[in-house]
Structures are given as structure tokens and as C-alpha cells.
Design an enzyme around this catalytic site. Structure first.
Site, PDB file in Angstrom:
ATOM      1  N   CYS A 249      64.596  12.381 -10.016  1.00 55.33           N
ATOM      2  CA  CYS A 249      65.637  11.986  -9.065  1.00 55.33           C
ATOM      3  C   CYS A 249      66.505  10.826  -9.534  1.00 55.33           C
ATOM      4  O   CYS A 249      67.536  10.543  -8.917  1.00 55.33           O
ATOM      5  CB  CYS A 249      65.002  11.649  -7.724  1.00 55.33           C
ATOM      6  SG  CYS A 249      63.882  12.920  -7.136  1.00 55.33           S
TER       7      CYS A 249
ATOM      8  N   HIS B 161      68.166   4.499  -2.528  1.00 51.93           N
ATOM      9  CA  HIS B 161      67.554   5.796  -2.823  1.00 51.93           C
ATOM     10  C   HIS B 161      67.249   6.487  -1.497  1.00 51.93           C
ATOM     11  O   HIS B 161      67.584   7.658  -1.325  1.00 51.93           O
ATOM     12  CB  HIS B 161      66.297   5.592  -3.659  1.00 51.93           C
ATOM     13  CG  HIS B 161      65.725   6.855  -4.208  1.00 51.93           C
ATOM     14  ND1 HIS B 161      66.454   7.711  -5.000  1.00 51.93           N
ATOM     15  CD2 HIS B 161      64.497   7.421  -4.071  1.00 51.93           C
ATOM     16  CE1 HIS B 161      65.702   8.750  -5.330  1.00 51.93           C
ATOM     17  NE2 HIS B 161      64.501   8.596  -4.785  1.00 51.93           N
TER      18      HIS B 161
ATOM     19  N   HIS C 140      68.768  15.282  -0.122  1.00 50.05           N
ATOM     20  CA  HIS C 140      68.367  14.698  -1.402  1.00 50.05           C
ATOM     21  C   HIS C 140      68.772  15.664  -2.513  1.00 50.05           C
ATOM     22  O   HIS C 140      68.099  16.661  -2.760  1.00 50.05           O
ATOM     23  CB  HIS C 140      66.857  14.466  -1.397  1.00 50.05           C
ATOM     24  CG  HIS C 140      66.352  13.725  -2.589  1.00 50.05           C
ATOM     25  ND1 HIS C 140      67.110  13.498  -3.726  1.00 50.05           N
ATOM     26  CD2 HIS C 140      65.137  13.150  -2.840  1.00 50.05           C
ATOM     27  CE1 HIS C 140      66.398  12.830  -4.611  1.00 50.05           C
ATOM     28  NE2 HIS C 140      65.196  12.601  -4.091  1.00 50.05           N
TER      29      HIS C 140
END
Length: 541
Positions: free
Chosen positions: A206, A341, A381
Site C-alpha cells: 500500500c 494513510h 483503499h
């Protein structure tokens, strides 16, 4: 000449040489710290987002793009869903952030045969299209970069497309290796544009796209390259990520990321692609390119042996933030906002919040807290594109002077002592005044691999905000989009396209913006149409 005179002459020359060396050393050090200009951006994200302007409209209006599973990918949705995820292969949600028409591709535009296009991962196709758009939005004709030292740094992975090809009844032998290789995500863009700088695909999960931006910045500062494409891409060819994360209890039931909220119940998967065009600030100014914002500093590190292979590390995050600030020569109070994040998990968000409270939350003036948000609350995400999506959102926020709100926050998570520092969630849009210094923000990405990345952005300096033809923006979307300046005489306007249909579409886009009353000066439009984009076979004036 006496010995005394000789000594005096020698000392004079030695002092002069020392001053010259000191000056050169200072120049080298300054160049190594020179801000990197973001001169172009392009993207595609859920909710019909096809440009950075579309993304800004979405976040400013507070909309989310979470929908049901796509119906054009052959997923067996009825078999997939189970509420408790105890059964193998079951997903606890049937919602996420998905790209519309993720498989669409204009192969002819890039000179790719239909058979090869069919065997090419949609992620490669999206990076081709988005890289072309990003370059044209930078006033760079993509075909003019052939044999240039332009680097390509993309976050991504080969993904699950290979499994679909292996099960395909069509004969695609000869193209499957390059069509599904992670390395070719960057290599195909470099090949088709004829670029000779490094082509690097980064897989740190990620954090990949933000790590790619960091590597591109380092290469520019070391003069290894003259221009860089940096970003990332994620497309879910199969629904495999949903059952896997459901089994771990990390997936939100409604597919929505509730970043730092008391109601946070897991992450929600999304898709997307984002590409930045980066250049040294001095070079961008000299070339007259639009400077959208600057990357002041960046940093990466690793969790090490934390409390679990996939668990984030608070100490590593704190060390990364403070190290990046130190190299930038900034204090914690010099940054106004963090695009976090913020995945919405019960484990990760509190760890991140505590790290921010311990760093940016300290030594701040009264009434100037650090504001905290996450674009994942809008689009999900987006994994390998997560960091670059945050950068694009933040650049648009810097340019508009607004900090957009984070969605789905009922109240701040009770698992964090918010009184430990001056950090507040953006539960509503807030004006972003300059005060006595430029606006600044930071973006964080933390990979399941343990690799963390952090970048500090700053609004574009006034001297570099516009070149000779005004501030350039893009009209429409898709490869070969028209690039025109927003600024206000009869001059020719030259349009071109690969096909007659594309040419007509270009004209329609231009006409649509004229009807909307954009207020351009005809001479600026004419200059931009011939000077900042490729010229193709079909033409009209």
C-alpha cells in the site's frame, strides 16, 4: 619576488580556491535539497473520476464513490457473499470503490494489436493512457521525449490478471509474459515513449506509489534523470482480495473506510491510477511549465520487527515523520494538514493517530492544530495507487485553499487520547489561509510489507506558477486530450487525432468548454494547441 611575497601570493590563491570550492559545495548541497515541482497530474478513480479536477469536486462536495461489485467482470457475486466469512472464499461485503470501464482501451492509439491488447493487464493499459494525459497536462508533447533521460517509477504488481488469461480459451501465447509481468507496468510506458531513464516498478504493497515518488525525487536531485513519471495503479481483475481480508476480520461491512472514527470497522477496497510528472523546480521554471505544487521532502523506512508481520509500528512512523521534517528544515508547526494513510481499521488508525499526536501534534501555536483527513473515505483503499491519490487530493487542496472533510466520522475513535497533542479530524471543509508562510501538507502511506513513506508538499511559489502562455489546464479526458490555457483576436486553432472520430471528439470537447464561458484568449488557445500536444494524422483547423 621575495620569499615573503611568494608566501603571500600563495595564501591569496589558496584562499580564493577555498572560497570557490566552498561556493561549489554550497551549490551542490542546495541542488541536493532543491524542491521538486509537480508539473502535471492525471488520474482515474471510482465515481467517474477521470481528472484531478473531478477528484477535487468529489472531495469538496463530500461524496463517496462506493458501489456494489461490478457486473462486467464475470464475478459470481451470489456465491461470494457470506456474513461471517468462515467459509473459504467468502466476502463479508459486496461493496467497494471500482473503476468504470476498467477494461476499456484504445489499442490503436498506442500501436498495439488487438490480440496483444487482450493479453495486456488492464493496469498496464491504464498507466499508458494516464501517463500520456499527465504529460500533455504538463505542456509536454509525449512523443518529444523519445531518447530523453526521463524516468518511470510506478507502484504496482502483476496482480491476478494472469490467472484469467491462463483460463482463457483464446490463443494468446507470446503475449502473456509481458502482458502480466509487474516489471512491464513501468517498462511498457518507457518502451512506447522511447524513454531512456530507469523504468522501475515498486511493490511495497500500500505504500508503493509514495515510495515511487520518493525514488523519483532522489533520482532528479542526483541528476540521474531530467524528468520523471511517478505514481501507481490497482485494478482488481478478480474479487480475491475481498475474501482474504474478510477472513482476517479487516474488511468494513459496507465497504467504506471510516478513517479515525469510533465506528471504524475495517477497510474498503478500491481501484485507481494516478500519475505525476515531476521536474526540478529550477528546470520547470526555465521551461515555462505549470508548477502545481512542490515536493519539499520525502522519506521512507521500515517497521522492522514490530508486533506482527502486517501490524504497523508507531515508533517507525514517528521516526519517519521527524526525519523527513529535519531534512526539510521544518518544524512540526510548519505543516498544516496530513493526508493520512487512514484505512479505517481498528488496529492501524489508532497507531497512526498516536504517531501524529507525538510528532506534528507537539509545539504548535494556539488555534493552529494539525488537521487530519483521508481520501480513502471517498474512494476506498486504492492499494498501490493509495499514496498518489492522497498527493493529487492534497495538491488540489493547496491550490484551492480549502482542506476538505473526511467522510463517515461519527466521532473520533476512543482508542486514542486526542488530548495528547493538537491534532483534529477534518469533519467539515475548512478554509486554508496562508498566514505568514506557504501552505504545507504531508501525505503518509504504510505498506503491509512494513515499508512506510512520507512526503511533505508545499504550495507552488508565485514565481513559478505560470509560464509564457498562462496557466495550462486540460480539457476532457483520454489519450490526446486537448490542452488549453485558462486566461482571454482571430487566430487558427489546430486540432488533430489518430482517427476522424477522435478528431471530432476533440472539437466537441473544445466547443463544450467554450459554451461554458471559459473566457480564454484565442491566441493562448492557439499557442497551446500547437505547442503542448502531439500532432496526429487526422487534422482540422
Amino acid at each position: 619576488m621575495s620569499d615573503e611575497e611568494k608566501v603571500r601570493d600563495y595564501l591569496k590563491r589558496a584562499v580564493a580556491e577555498a572560497r570557490g570550492l566552498q561556493h561549489k559545495l554550497r551549490e551542490v548541497e542546495e541542488r541536493a535539497r532543491e524542491p521538486i515541482a509537480i508539473v502535471g497530474m492525471a488520474c482515474r478513480f471510482p465515481g467517474g473520476v477521470r481528472t484531478p479536477e473531478d477528484l477535487w469536486t468529489m472531495v469538496e462536495q463530500g461524496r463517496d464513490a462506493i458501489t456494489g461489485f461490478p457486473v462486467d467482470r464475470g464475478w459470481d457475486v451470489d456465491r461470494l457473499y457470506r456474513s461471517d466469512a468462515q467459509e473459504s472464499g467468502a466476502s463479508t461485503t459486496l461493496e467497494g470503490g471500482f473503476l468504470e470501464g476498467a477494461g476499456d482501451f484504445d489499442a490503436d492509439f498506442f500501436g498495439i494489436s488487438p490480440r496483444e491488447a487482450l493479453a495486456t493487464d488492464p493496469q498496464q493499459r491504464l498507466l499508458l493512457e494516464t501517463s500520456w494525459q499527465a504529460l500533455e497536462r504538463s505542456r509536454v508533447d509525449p512523443r518529444s521525449l523519445r531518447d530523453s533521460a526521463t524516468g518511470v517509477y510506478f507502484g504496482g504488481t502483476g496482480g491476478d490478471f494472469a490467472g484469467l488469461l491462463a483460463a482463457s480459451p483464446q490463443a494468446l501465447d507470446g503475449y502473456m509474459l509481458t502482458g502480466t509481468s509487474g516489471s512491464v507496468l513501468s517498462g511498457r510506458v518507457a518502451y512506447l515513449l522511447g524513454l531512456t531513464g530507469p523504468a522501475v516498478t515498486v511493490d511495497t504493497a500500500c505504500s508503493s506509489s509514495l515510495v515511487s515518488v520518493h525514488l523519483a525525487m532522489q533520482a532528479l536531485r542526483k541528476d540521474e534523470i531530467s524528468l520523471a513519471l511517478a505514481g501507481g495503479v490497482s485494478v482488481l481483475a478478480t474479487p480475491g482480495a475481498f475474501p482474504e481480508f474478510s477472513r482476517q476480520g479487516g474488511l468494513a461491512a459496507d465497504g467504506r473506510c471510516k478513517a479515525f472514527a469510533a465506528s471504524a470497522d475495517g477497510t474498503g477496497w478500491g481501484e485507481g491510477v494516478g500519475v505525476l510528472v515531476l521536474e526540478r523546480l529550477s528546470d520547470a521554471r526555465q521551461a515555462g511549465r505549470p508548477v502545481l505544487a512542490v515536493l519539499r521532502e520525502s522519506g521512507i523506512n521500515q517497521d522492522g520487527a514490530s508486533n506482527g508481520l502486517t501490524a504497523p509500528s508507531g515508533p517507525a512512523q514517528r521516526k519517519l515523520v521527524l526525519g523527513t521534517l529535519d531534512r526539510a528544515g521544518l518544524a512540526t508547526a510548519d505543516v498544516d494538514m496530513v493526508e493520512a494513510h487512514g484505512t479505517g481499521t481498528k488496529l492501524g488508525d489508532p497507531i497512526e493517530a498516536r504517531a501524529l499526536l507525538a510528532t506534528y501534534g507537539q509545539d504548535r501555536p494556539d488555534g493552529r492544530p494539525l488537521w487530519l483527513g483521508s481520501v480513502k473515505s471517498n474512494i476506498g483503499h486504492t492499494q498501490y495507487a493509495a499514496g498518489v491519490s492522497g498527493v493529487i487530493k492534497t495538491v488540489m487542496a493547496l491550490r484551492h485553499g480549502v482542506m476538505p472533510k473526511t467522510l463517515h466520522v461519527d466521532e473520533p475513535t476512543p482508542h486514542v487520547d486526542w488530548s495528547a497533542g493538537a491534532v483534529e479530524l477534518l469533519t467539515e471543509n475548512r478554509p486554508w489561509p496562508r498566514a505568514d508562510r506557504p501552505r504545507r501538507a504531508a501525505v503518509s502511506s504504510f505498506g503491509v510489507s512494513g515499508t512506510n513513506a512520507h512526503v511533505i508538499l508545499e504550495e507552488a511559489p508565485a514565481a513559478g506558477a505560470a509560464g509564457v502562455a498562462g496557466v495550462v489546464e486540460a480539457v476532457g479526458s483520454g489519450p490526446g486530450e486537448v490542452v488549453v490555457p485558462v486566461v482571454s483576436s482571430v487566430v487558427p486553432w489546430v486540432l488533430s487525432g489518430r482517427t476522424e472520430a477522435a478528431l471530432r471528439e476533440q472539437a466537441a470537447r473544445l466547443a463544450g468548454h467554450l459554451e461554458a464561458g471559459a473566457g480564454w484568449r484565442p491566441v493562448d488557445v492557439g499557442v497551446s494547441l500547437v505547442g503542448t500536444r502531439s500532432v496526429f494524422e487526422q487534422r482540422a483547423v
